[in-house]
Enzyme design. Sequence first.
Site, PDB file in Angstrom:
ATOM      1  N   ASP A 143       0.263   5.416   1.340  1.00 48.81           N
ATOM      2  CA  ASP A 143      -0.674   6.268   2.070  1.00 48.81           C
ATOM      3  C   ASP A 143      -1.184   7.420   1.217  1.00 48.81           C
ATOM      4  O   ASP A 143      -0.624   7.745   0.170  1.00 48.81           O
ATOM      5  CB  ASP A 143       0.018   6.855   3.308  1.00 48.81           C
ATOM      6  CG  ASP A 143       0.009   5.881   4.471  1.00 48.81           C
ATOM      7  OD1 ASP A 143      -0.798   4.939   4.441  1.00 48.81           O
ATOM      8  OD2 ASP A 143       0.829   6.064   5.394  1.00 48.81           O
ATOM      9  N   ARG A 197       0.846  -1.200   0.000  1.00 51.44           N
ATOM     10  CA  ARG A 197       0.000   0.000   0.000  1.00 51.44           C
ATOM     11  C   ARG A 197       0.877   1.244   0.000  1.00 51.44           C
ATOM     12  O   ARG A 197       2.014   1.209   0.464  1.00 51.44           O
ATOM     13  CB  ARG A 197      -0.843   0.057   1.267  1.00 51.44           C
ATOM     14  CG  ARG A 197      -1.686  -1.146   1.512  1.00 51.44           C
ATOM     15  CD  ARG A 197      -2.301  -1.041   2.912  1.00 51.44           C
ATOM     16  NE  ARG A 197      -2.838  -2.336   3.310  1.00 51.44           N
ATOM     17  CZ  ARG A 197      -3.336  -2.594   4.516  1.00 51.44           C
ATOM     18  NH1 ARG A 197      -3.349  -1.644   5.440  1.00 51.44           N
ATOM     19  NH2 ARG A 197      -3.812  -3.782   4.793  1.00 51.44           N
ATOM     20  N   ARG A 218       9.346   7.642   6.218  1.00 53.13           N
ATOM     21  CA  ARG A 218       9.068   9.006   6.678  1.00 53.13           C
ATOM     22  C   ARG A 218       9.705   9.286   8.040  1.00 53.13           C
ATOM     23  O   ARG A 218      10.097  10.417   8.327  1.00 53.13           O
ATOM     24  CB  ARG A 218       7.557   9.247   6.697  1.00 53.13           C
ATOM     25  CG  ARG A 218       6.983   9.302   5.264  1.00 53.13           C
ATOM     26  CD  ARG A 218       5.482   9.079   5.209  1.00 53.13           C
ATOM     27  NE  ARG A 218       4.753  10.096   5.947  1.00 53.13           N
ATOM     28  CZ  ARG A 218       3.421  10.074   6.108  1.00 53.13           C
ATOM     29  NH1 ARG A 218       2.697   9.089   5.563  1.00 53.13           N
ATOM     30  NH2 ARG A 218       2.829  11.027   6.778  1.00 53.13           N
TER      31      ARG A 218
END
Lengths: 248, 248
Positions: free
Chosen positions: B52, B50, B199
């Site tokens: 975000d 996935r 991140r």
Amino acid sequence: MRKILLTIQYNGKNFAGWQTQPKKRTVQGVLEDAISNLLQEKISLFASGRTDSGVHAIAQTAHFETNSNIPAEKLHFAINSKLPSDVAVVSAKEVASDSHARFDVKKKTYMYKLYASDVNLPLYDGFALRVHPKVLDKIEEMKKAGESFIGTHDFSGFCSANTEVKDFVRTIYDLKITQIGPEINIFITGNGFLYNMVRIIVGTLLDVAEGKIHASQIPNIIASRNRTLAGKTVKPDGLYLWGIRYIK
Amino acid sequence: MRKILLTIQYNGKNFAGWQTQPKKRTVQGVLEDAISNLLQEKISLFASGRTDSGVHAIAQTAHFETNSNIPAEKLHFAINSKLPSDVAVVSAKEVASDSHARFDVKKKTYMYKLYASDVNLPLYDGFALRVHPKVLDKIEEMKKAGESFIGTHDFSGFCSANTEVKDFVRTIYDLKITQIGPEINIFITGNGFLYNMVRIIVGTLLDVAEGKIHASQIPNIIASRNRTLAGKTVKPDGLYLWGIRYIK
């Protein structure tokens, strides 16, 4: 009155170009509203030149006159607080009262961005022109053709009809083509540009890449002053006003 | 049934991430609708992983099974004709029936884009994280800190709470930092990444640039497995899924 020179960046996607037009969202209109609102006086912006709808600017310049005494080095932060995210004032400085953002321009640089791909790539959408992957094999021919534009020429053949200009002579100081992976950037520096001149030069370089024109024909095409012999006007999406120089 | 592997690019700005969610515009949802509509059968996509909301992909991969006999090398043009401009299938190929876009991943590369500026720049809006200009003087410290992430570690301290994962051990093969002008790109390649891991690593490298953490402390921070000692989770705008490798 003080005179302030701004350096401005914008994403041209959602603007109907630089110049104020009734009922359209323009860069000049948005900036004048923001600055007038901030300073509580009606201000007018004078840019280095107009840009068309969809054209971006890395570093456009424009001046305005004001009675405000906010220090220039703080002014751009204050203006930015009033602006949407697709336009920003990068810097502001106080300039001489007889200076002018358009009349004093010595050199202007535009960049045009191409990318080579079989399909439209979302991350380039609105920011570059897609070209055939074969163009990557023709960079040297494009560079050779590009050299012929350098110098002082009558560029009548590289100007769209919709112009009020009388003098079609311009000087191109430099035309540089860089390539990294699928991305090709064309940098053109001159003392000024006719209407759509950069976009027609790029269209002509693409005709060279596609074999429609040979690089050696460029001097004759310029000399012909015939718009129909030059390439087509490529779309605005890939065009960036890269920078303005006021000192030679 | 044939199995088709797609390479997909998207601009994450206007998507609520990859995975299908009720009433939200997701990359998976838009693609599944387009392909199902084209092939007139209900297809399901399985991605490499996935992404975000707001995260971009240069080259995401996903497979689906189909009864269609359209040649794979023509399929992506047909699919693209059904897609909006912020997502595209870059290529399609037929793969072995026992292959899997997620389970077969050997290496994954993410890129995170930063730009150094005093003001938000419109042409980076949604595509990069703004950092203080002083960060440009700290690239060597960031590179030194980056080296400590390379190797096989328990990255519990570099994972957001919202995860179902039990095994926090991952291998980082490479962490490379490049700088051109005001732009800094951080490339991280690993065998897989925990939730928000890239991140948080970038946030930690920025703590090093800002002097909050010394580069030499990184091994201890990793070993602590303590989320609060690592940097903050930087925003998704600068994150790009750069590419997936299935062969070692």
